[in-house]
Every structure is written in C-alpha cells, then in structure tokens.
Design a protein around this motif. Structure first.
Motif, short mmCIF file in Angstrom:
data_model
loop_
_atom_site.label_atom_id
_atom_site.label_comp_id
_atom_site.label_asym_id
_atom_site.label_seq_id
_atom_site.Cartn_x
_atom_site.Cartn_y
_atom_site.Cartn_z
N SER A 188 0.86 -1.19 0.00
CA SER A 188 0.00 0.00 0.00
C SER A 188 0.89 1.23 0.00
O SER A 188 1.70 1.42 0.92
N GLU A 189 0.80 2.03 -1.05
CA GLU A 189 1.63 3.23 -1.19
C GLU A 189 3.12 2.90 -1.03
O GLU A 189 3.87 3.63 -0.39
N GLY A 190 3.54 1.77 -1.60
CA GLY A 190 4.94 1.40 -1.58
C GLY A 190 5.41 0.68 -0.33
O GLY A 190 6.56 0.25 -0.26
N GLN A 191 4.52 0.52 0.66
CA GLN A 191 4.90 -0.14 1.91
C GLN A 191 4.23 -1.50 2.01
O GLN A 191 3.06 -1.67 1.66
N VAL A 192 4.99 -2.50 2.49
CA VAL A 192 4.42 -3.82 2.71
C VAL A 192 3.49 -3.77 3.92
O VAL A 192 3.90 -3.37 5.01
N VAL A 193 2.23 -4.15 3.73
CA VAL A 193 1.26 -4.11 4.83
C VAL A 193 0.81 -5.49 5.26
O VAL A 193 0.25 -5.66 6.34
N HIS A 194 1.05 -6.51 4.43
CA HIS A 194 0.64 -7.85 4.81
C HIS A 194 1.35 -8.85 3.91
O HIS A 194 1.72 -8.52 2.77
N ALA A 195 1.54 -10.07 4.39
CA ALA A 195 2.14 -11.12 3.59
C ALA A 195 1.68 -12.47 4.11
O ALA A 195 1.41 -12.63 5.30
N VAL A 196 1.58 -13.44 3.19
CA VAL A 196 1.18 -14.80 3.55
C VAL A 196 2.10 -15.77 2.82
O VAL A 196 2.26 -15.69 1.60
N TYR A 197 2.71 -16.68 3.57
CA TYR A 197 3.61 -17.69 3.01
C TYR A 197 3.31 -19.01 3.72
O TYR A 197 3.77 -19.24 4.82
N GLY A 198 2.46 -19.82 3.10
CA GLY A 198 2.05 -21.07 3.76
C GLY A 198 1.27 -20.75 5.03
O GLY A 198 0.28 -20.02 5.02
#
Length: 402
Positions: A188-198
């Motif tokens: 969001s606007e160049g910033q990582v706000v969430h991630a899912v890996y398994g």
C-alpha cells in the motif's frame, strides 16, 4: 485465465527510453555501453543537443551531467519540464559531491544524484533502480484484461522488485511462486502491509528464518502483480503477525574497514548486544564513508530488517556522512533517542557532545546511528535499545497499550 508469459525483468528493461547527456565522450560511451542492456539508450553531448533529441523522442529517464558548457543539467531538466510534450520523465543528475552539497538540493525534482567520479558498476546499479521503477509503472498500464501481470524474475531479484514498488509508491499484490512454494505480499503506497507464506503471516512470511528459503532471497521465480487485490481480512497497518519477530541489520561505516585495512570490531560488538536483547541479526555489512553508498545500503536493509543500526561516521571529520545519509532516507527523525544517547555518553566522555548521531523512521523501520568506537557504540546502544521494541510497535500502527 489469460497470462502474459516471459521474463518480467527483460520486458521491464526493454521498453524504457533513456537519454544520457554528458560533455565528456568517455563517460558518455562507458554509460551507454553499460546501460544498453537495460533499455533503449540515446546520447547527447550537451544540453542543446539533448533538448532537440528529447523533443523528437521524449525519454522516460534523463541521466544528465550537472556541469556542462552553456546550459547545465538542472536547467535542462527545468526546460524539458516546462514543455507539456516533454514534461513527464524521471531524472538523475551526475555531479561532484561539492555540487550536490552546495548547489543542488534534495528538494530538486530528480530521482537521484550520482556522485562523480563514480565506479561504473555502482552508477549502473543506481540508474537501474530508477529504470526498474519506470518499467514497472509502464507495465502496470498495459496489463491483460484480468488486471494481472505475469512473468518470471530472471535478472531482477525479489528485493529489487520490492524497491521498485516502494520508489513508485505502488499499491498491489505480488504473488511469488517457486516450485511448490508461494508467497503473497500486499503493498500500500509502496509499503508492505501484509504477507502470507504457507502457514506464516506478516514479517515471518517474507523474512523466514531459513535464509535459503526466505522469499526475499528467491531468484528465477515466477511472479504475478495484481493492482486490485486486497487481503481476505483487512490487515492492520503493519506487516507482522501478532508477535512480530525483532530483526536487525548492522552496518559498519568505515573507509579502512571497507578496504580491508582495519578489522571491524564495532559491528560484532553491536550485534552481540542486539542478540542478547532478543533481536535476530539478518544482515551484517561494511560500507565506505560515502554518502550515496550509505544511503543505498540503508534503503536496501530497510526491506530486510525492522531495526537498522549503523556504527561509525557520526562525528565532524570531513568524511563523516552517516547522519546525512540517514536523514535523507528517513520520513521522520526521533530527536529524543539521539539526545538520550548523547546524555548517557557525556557521563563517560566530554566528547559525546560532538556526536551527530541520528535516529529516524523509514516506513515501519527504525534506523539508529552509533559512534564508531566499539565501547562508545555499545554504551550508546545500551542506553536506548530497550525503547526500540515499543517504538517498532508504534510505527507499525499498533498503538494499543497494556
């Protein structure tokens, strides 16, 4: 579902038009040869020639020398931006450190400054970052009907892609796949706000403990970019799980250590303190006392760690540039943290007052400058390190208080 196959990195490079401007034919030739694989490169030997070529074929990126006979590089940029037909381009200025510090400004409408004289490899790397950003922006305007851009990363690694998204302040989902592994990262606007890996979510999803498998180290993986995707559940304003891992990167800033002439003692001492306080060290780097190099390294490490700590280059010697580099990459400065370090340092030496250490925030990352002397670095860090976990919680958007 329609797909666009092929290498994202090759496609990203091939459609960017670069105009190089320098009155030195040797510099012009070297840069053209180095950048030809990254885009469509044209050259001009002075600003007047560049104006004519830009009007005939507007560039996506202008890389120009600052000091040239007649019109200088900044005037060339202003001239082109004053004309609607040539106004939409990115710019990089090549200039000496003196010109950058005294005649140019971080407020100038340019994407970067490259200090002259430069090493060709370093200049190419810096220019490539801007080319990647431009190419990504162009590609997102030509995605298939389902809005998803697909391909493979062959020449660009995941960190390069993330930095391009950050520089372009993009909001999107990137899905990385390699063999049977998959990682979704939301921006969001160049910033990582969430991630899912398994089964992993947040910081651990991208910065998994196993360095051989963490998504940020993947190369030659498949990648898709979806500008309309959102997480199934609205994420909090931080990219982390409910108990975010404390990750740290340590940077030693020293000309002599970078040349291999002096053993780095400060970096290991700082890392030892951080590990005792529960931080996991994800990177240890040594960099010369060079402001652009320090600035680039800080930006890169901010995509790998929650806490970036430097040691060295905080005094008033001619080549002490760490505070300037830190301020240049930070969104906000935490004056109180630096004041506390100087206050504690004054209990041990009167020279603590000469320290120009800075503590600042870049996105959801905290950057802290420490003195170069190992004992001083440890004393300064111990004075403030217990504040950092709570500060990281706050900058990540978690303002709950127990």
């Amino acid at each position: 579902m329609p797909a666009r196959a092929g290498s994202l990195s090759q496609a990203m490079s091939s459609n960017v038009k670069v105009l190089l401007v320098d009155d030195n034919p040797i510099v012009l030739g070297m840069l053209k040869q180095s950048l030809s694989a990254l885009g469509q490169v044209a050259t001009a030997s002075d600003a007047a020639d560049a104006l004519l070529k830009a009007v005939d074929d507007p560039p996506d990126l202008l890389v120009t020398d600052f000091r040239m006979p007649g019109m200088d590089g900044r005037q060339l940029i202003e001239k082109l931006r004053s004309r609607p037909a040539t106004a939409n381009f990115s710019a990089i200025i090549l200039a000496t450190k003196t010109d950058i510090n005294e005649r140019l400004s971080q407020q100038d409408p340019v994407d970067d400054f490259v200090e002259k004289p430069f090493f060709l490899k370093e200049a190419t790397r810096r220019i490539k970052r801007v080319i990647d950003k431009i190419a990504l922006e162009k590609m997102t305007k030509t995605v298939p009907s389902d809005g998803v851009l697909r391909g493979s990363l062959s020449q660009m690694n995941v960190i390069d892609l993330m930095q391009s998204l950050e520089m372009g302040r993009k909001s999107c989902l990137i899905t990385l796949t390699r063999d049977d592994e998959k990682c979704d990262v939301y921006f969001s606007e160049g910033q990582v706000v969430h991630a899912v890996y398994g089964n992993l979510k947040g910081d651990q999803a991208v910065f998994k403990r196993s360095s051989t498998r963490r998504a940020c180290s993947w190369k030659d993986c498949a990648c898709s970019t979806n500008p309309t995707a959102t997480p199934e559940a609205p994420p909090r304003k931080k990219m982390s799980s409910s108990t975010p891992e404390l990750t740290a990167a340590v940077v030693t800033v020293s000309d002599s250590s970078a040349r291999g002439e002096r053993e780095d003692l400060g970096g290991p001492a700082v890392a030892a303190v951080l590990e005792k306080k529960g931080f996991r060290i994800v990177a240890r780097q040594i960099v010369a006392d060079d402001e652009p190099a320090i600035r680039d390294l800080l930006i890169r490490l901010c995509s790998q760690a929650r806490f970036v700590v430097t040691t060295g280059g905080t005094g008033i010697a001619p080549r002490d540039f760490t505070p300037e580099a830190t301020r240049a990459v930070c969104d906000r400065v935490l004056e109180g943290v630096a004041e506390r370090m100087r206050s504690e340092g004054a209990k041990h030496t009167k020279f603590a007052a000469l320290s120009r250490s800075v503590c600042g925030i870049r996105g959801q990352v905290i950057i802290l400058n420490l003195p170069g002397k190992p004992s001083g670095a440890v004393e300064s860090l111990e004075a403030v390190v217990d504040l950092i976990p709570h500060a990281l919680q706050l900058v990540s958007g978690d303002t709950s208080h127990s």
